[in-house]
Design a protein around this motif. Structure first.
Motif, PDB file in Angstrom:
ATOM      1  N   TYR A  23      49.099  40.283  26.600  1.00 20.17           N
ATOM      2  CA  TYR A  23      49.952  41.129  25.762  1.00 20.17           C
ATOM      3  C   TYR A  23      51.296  41.479  26.396  1.00 20.17           C
ATOM      4  N   THR A  24      51.641  40.850  27.514  1.00 17.20           N
ATOM      5  CA  THR A  24      52.923  41.154  28.161  1.00 17.20           C
ATOM      6  C   THR A  24      53.490  39.887  28.788  1.00 17.20           C
ATOM      7  N   THR A  25      54.797  39.908  29.015  1.00 15.58           N
ATOM      8  CA  THR A  25      55.432  38.830  29.770  1.00 15.58           C
ATOM      9  C   THR A  25      55.731  39.269  31.199  1.00 15.58           C
ATOM     10  N   LEU A  26      55.317  40.461  31.552  1.00 16.32           N
ATOM     11  CA  LEU A  26      55.482  40.941  32.930  1.00 16.32           C
ATOM     12  C   LEU A  26      54.509  40.216  33.849  1.00 16.32           C
ATOM     13  N   PRO A  27      54.833  40.109  35.132  1.00 13.72           N
ATOM     14  CA  PRO A  27      53.871  39.536  36.079  1.00 13.72           C
ATOM     15  C   PRO A  27      52.650  40.450  36.221  1.00 13.72           C
ATOM     16  N   VAL A  28      51.487  39.829  36.248  1.00  9.75           N
ATOM     17  CA  VAL A  28      50.230  40.545  36.432  1.00  9.75           C
ATOM     18  C   VAL A  28      49.563  40.009  37.697  1.00  9.75           C
ATOM     19  N   VAL A  29      49.221  40.907  38.591  1.00 12.31           N
ATOM     20  CA  VAL A  29      48.512  40.576  39.823  1.00 12.31           C
ATOM     21  C   VAL A  29      47.085  41.085  39.677  1.00 12.31           C
ATOM     22  N   ALA A  30      46.118  40.194  39.820  1.00 16.17           N
ATOM     23  CA  ALA A  30      44.713  40.569  39.698  1.00 16.17           C
ATOM     24  C   ALA A  30      44.145  40.906  41.067  1.00 16.17           C
ATOM     25  N   LEU A  31      43.428  42.002  41.124  1.00 10.37           N
ATOM     26  CA  LEU A  31      42.781  42.458  42.352  1.00 10.37           C
ATOM     27  C   LEU A  31      41.272  42.513  42.097  1.00 10.37           C
ATOM     28  N   PRO A  32      40.535  41.482  42.545  1.00  9.54           N
ATOM     29  CA  PRO A  32      39.090  41.507  42.328  1.00  9.54           C
ATOM     30  C   PRO A  32      38.415  42.518  43.251  1.00  9.54           C
ATOM     31  N   ILE A  33      37.480  43.273  42.688  1.00  8.73           N
ATOM     32  CA  ILE A  33      36.768  44.311  43.418  1.00  8.73           C
ATOM     33  C   ILE A  33      35.323  43.869  43.637  1.00  8.73           C
ATOM     34  N   ALA A  34      34.857  44.012  44.859  1.00 10.77           N
ATOM     35  CA  ALA A  34      33.462  43.673  45.167  1.00 10.77           C
ATOM     36  C   ALA A  34      32.547  44.694  44.510  1.00 10.77           C
ATOM     37  N   ALA A  35      31.581  44.202  43.768  1.00 12.76           N
ATOM     38  CA  ALA A  35      30.586  45.068  43.124  1.00 12.76           C
ATOM     39  C   ALA A  35      29.266  44.921  43.879  1.00 12.76           C
ATOM     40  N   LYS A  36      28.267  45.634  43.413  1.00 12.93           N
ATOM     41  CA  LYS A  36      26.977  45.613  44.102  1.00 12.93           C
ATOM     42  C   LYS A  36      26.340  44.229  44.099  1.00 12.93           C
ATOM     43  N   ARG A  37      26.508  43.504  43.008  1.00 14.11           N
ATOM     44  CA  ARG A  37      25.953  42.161  42.929  1.00 14.11           C
ATOM     45  C   ARG A  37      27.052  41.141  43.123  1.00 14.11           C
ATOM     46  N   LEU A  38      26.761  40.075  43.773  1.00  6.07           N
ATOM     47  CA  LEU A  38      27.652  38.920  43.957  1.00  6.07           C
ATOM     48  C   LEU A  38      28.881  39.190  44.828  1.00  6.07           C
ATOM     49  N   ASP A  39      28.994  40.365  45.406  1.00  6.81           N
ATOM     50  CA  ASP A  39      30.046  40.704  46.378  1.00  6.81           C
ATOM     51  C   ASP A  39      31.473  40.399  45.925  1.00  6.81           C
ATOM     52  N   GLY A  40      31.732  40.454  44.638  1.00 12.08           N
ATOM     53  CA  GLY A  40      33.081  40.242  44.125  1.00 12.08           C
ATOM     54  C   GLY A  40      33.406  38.812  43.755  1.00 12.08           C
ATOM     55  N   ILE A  41      32.490  37.876  44.060  1.00 11.12           N
ATOM     56  CA  ILE A  41      32.728  36.475  43.702  1.00 11.12           C
ATOM     57  C   ILE A  41      32.861  36.346  42.185  1.00 11.12           C
ATOM     58  N   ASP A  42      32.050  37.078  41.433  1.00 13.74           N
ATOM     59  CA  ASP A  42      32.124  37.034  39.973  1.00 13.74           C
ATOM     60  C   ASP A  42      33.503  37.486  39.484  1.00 13.74           C
ATOM     61  N   ALA A  43      34.019  38.564  40.045  1.00 13.64           N
ATOM     62  CA  ALA A  43      35.338  39.066  39.656  1.00 13.64           C
ATOM     63  C   ALA A  43      36.425  38.067  40.035  1.00 13.64           C
ATOM     64  N   LEU A  44      36.341  37.528  41.240  1.00 11.31           N
ATOM     65  CA  LEU A  44      37.336  36.555  41.693  1.00 11.31           C
ATOM     66  C   LEU A  44      37.378  35.349  40.756  1.00 11.31           C
ATOM     67  N   LEU A  45      36.228  34.803  40.440  1.00 16.57           N
ATOM     68  CA  LEU A  45      36.190  33.628  39.569  1.00 16.57           C
ATOM     69  C   LEU A  45      36.714  33.940  38.175  1.00 16.57           C
ATOM     70  N   ALA A  46      36.370  35.117  37.653  1.00 17.77           N
ATOM     71  CA  ALA A  46      36.878  35.503  36.334  1.00 17.77           C
ATOM     72  C   ALA A  46      38.394  35.603  36.340  1.00 17.77           C
ATOM     73  N   MET A  47      38.957  36.081  37.437  1.00 17.07           N
ATOM     74  CA  MET A  47      40.403  36.306  37.496  1.00 17.07           C
ATOM     75  C   MET A  47      41.202  35.031  37.707  1.00 17.07           C
ATOM     76  N   VAL A  48      40.675  34.096  38.453  1.00 17.50           N
ATOM     77  CA  VAL A  48      41.450  32.877  38.721  1.00 17.50           C
ATOM     78  C   VAL A  48      41.284  31.820  37.638  1.00 17.50           C
ATOM     79  N   GLN A  49      40.356  32.007  36.718  1.00 16.89           N
ATOM     80  CA  GLN A  49      40.103  31.023  35.666  1.00 16.89           C
ATOM     81  C   GLN A  49      40.784  31.399  34.353  1.00 16.89           C
ATOM     82  N   MET A  50      42.063  31.684  34.397  1.00 23.63           N
ATOM     83  CA  MET A  50      42.804  32.038  33.192  1.00 23.63           C
ATOM     84  C   MET A  50      43.120  30.772  32.395  1.00 23.63           C
ATOM     85  N   PRO A  51      43.125  30.897  31.080  1.00 28.44           N
ATOM     86  CA  PRO A  51      43.455  29.734  30.261  1.00 28.44           C
ATOM     87  C   PRO A  51      44.947  29.408  30.339  1.00 28.44           C
TER      88      PRO A  51
END
Length: 161
Positions: free
Chosen positions: A76-104
């Motif tokens: 919804y914006t043309t501004l730069p967006v920086v994603a910061l994946p946060i480690a959660a209790k399960r998967l140590d943040g790998i799930d967040a990292l993969l979700a963030m780097v796999q943008m269409p």
């Protein structure tokens, strides 16, 4: 220009705080919000659509687990967006990292390492520094200071052995 820090949950604040402190230490104004891509999608859309007119230059989006926040804001914006994946209790943040780097295609999001708040803040500053010489100069000094610290640590450890 401000840097906005948006997190999906208040449980992310301990990690996000490091990025906020880095940016504020450069004299750059910040805005810190809790907006959920899943629980408050209309708020996320409104925030992203109005970010530029609200003086925001870069958005840092922090989230764990499903971690769709950065991509939703970037949609919804043309501004730069920086994603910061946060480690959660399960998967140590790998799930967040993969979700963030796999943008269409067409929805670019820069992503830093898991719990990499300092780098998220510095990357936001480097983006602002493209058009703000004062920020660019402070970043150059920051890197010089960092180099001096490493050289001092090297001398100290070398003398021990």
């Amino acid at each position: 220009m401000k840097v906005a820090f948006v997190m999906g949950s208040d449980s992310d604040l301990d990690i996000v705080r490091g990025a906020v402190e880095v940016v504020k230490s450069f004299g750059v104004e910040v805005e810190v919000r809790i907006i959920s891509a899943h629980r408050t999608p209309a708020v996320a859309e409104k925030f992203a659509r109005e970010a530029r007119e609200n003086g925001i230059g870069v958005i840092v989006a922090a989230a764990g687990m499903a971690a769709h926040l950065a991509g939703v804001l970037a949609a919804y914006t043309t501004l730069p967006v920086v994603a910061l994946p946060i480690a959660a209790k399960r998967l140590d943040g790998i799930d967040a990292l993969l979700a963030m780097v796999q943008m269409p295609p067409g929805i670019p999001v820069a992503t830093v390492g898991i719990d990499g708040s300092k780098n998220a803040g510095l990357l936001a500053l480097q983006i602002l520094g493209v058009s703000n010489q004062e920020v660019a100069d402070k970043l150059a000094q920051y890197k010089e200071d960092m180099e001096k610290q490493v050289i001092e640590k090297d001398k100290k450890i070398s003398q021990q052995f």
